[in-house]
Design an enzyme around this catalytic site. Structure first.
Site: not given
Lengths: 157, 157
Positions: B54, B56, B84, B87
């Site tokens: 992801h 992040e 999410c 993260c």
């Protein structure tokens, strides 16, 4: 081909070996339903300067490279310790069939790790008490999803 | 040196650029308190065959490599979208000072992403409904923490 408890024992053995080599006390194994190991992982947070390098994340990333796929349908994650929320969510995003663990988050807490505290923050909806988070209503926000949905050949996941 | 809203706009711009290049609609920036960018990240799940990539996580890993540290005290994460649980937990493990985001988990859901569903599973303690998890009481479990606590020069985190 190993039995489930042998795979779990392997994850604990990896955790112990990692401590002997200066790493954190966590290991993980990803195997298929017949007990064939696809990938292994050890905690590399301090060694690799990577706070996301938990054993489970490391094993998931390795299994995906081995498979050449970002989805791990049909595989199981064996972890020496109950996964933290980061690793549990990673297991979910990777579409693993399930997770089996040996030590608990309480045992991790006794070892000086924060997993239990972090789980409680998630389970009480209080993550913002642990790390301040703020929503800023940017006028342009959402443009990225409009671009995404307008992309005919987008690869969803 | 950029202002907070400029840093957040940069994360949205990265998300849009990523879509244009075939990736997922997510971007992130890590900056210090004076607005200096330390690292950037884009979603690389499909491109890198890495379900943990992801934006992040990618930015956190890059910032740690730049800093040569697994802790990011004093830095802020600007994300195009509400992180999410994976993260959010990664932000916590990395000891970031805080998180600022633009689009919401509901906007991500409208874009076809499961963040909202995953958050609800965590907030209701129902992650095991999403991914089966099982505790096996292995006789040797906990040995890894005993080794850890017996290691005088262990590097805690």
């Amino acid at each position: 081909m190993l039995k489930p408890n042998e795979l779990l024992q392997r994850s604990v053995d990896l955790a112990c070996a990692n401590v002997a080599e200066g790493g954190g006390p966590f290991g993980a194994v990803i195997a298929d339903g017949e007990g064939r190991i696809v990938a292994e992982g050890r905690n590399g947070v301090t060694r690799c300067n990577d706070p996301t390098a938990h054993a489970e994340i490391t094993a998931i990333r390795a299994a995906c490279q081995t498979r050449g796929d970002f989805r791990l349908h049909g595989l199981l994650l064996y972890s020496s310790c109950e996964p933290c929320p980061m690793c549990m969510a990673a297991a979910w995003w990777s579409r693993l069939d399930g997770v089996i663990f040996a030590s608990t988050r309480q045992q991790a807490a006794a070892g000086g790790f924060d997993d239990d505290r972090l789980w409680r923050a998630f389970e009480t909806g209080a993550t913002s008490r642990e790390i301040p988070i703020r929503h800023v209503n940017l006028p342009t926000a959402g443009a990225e999803f409009e671009h995404w949905l307008a992309t005919a050949d987008r690869q969803s996941y």
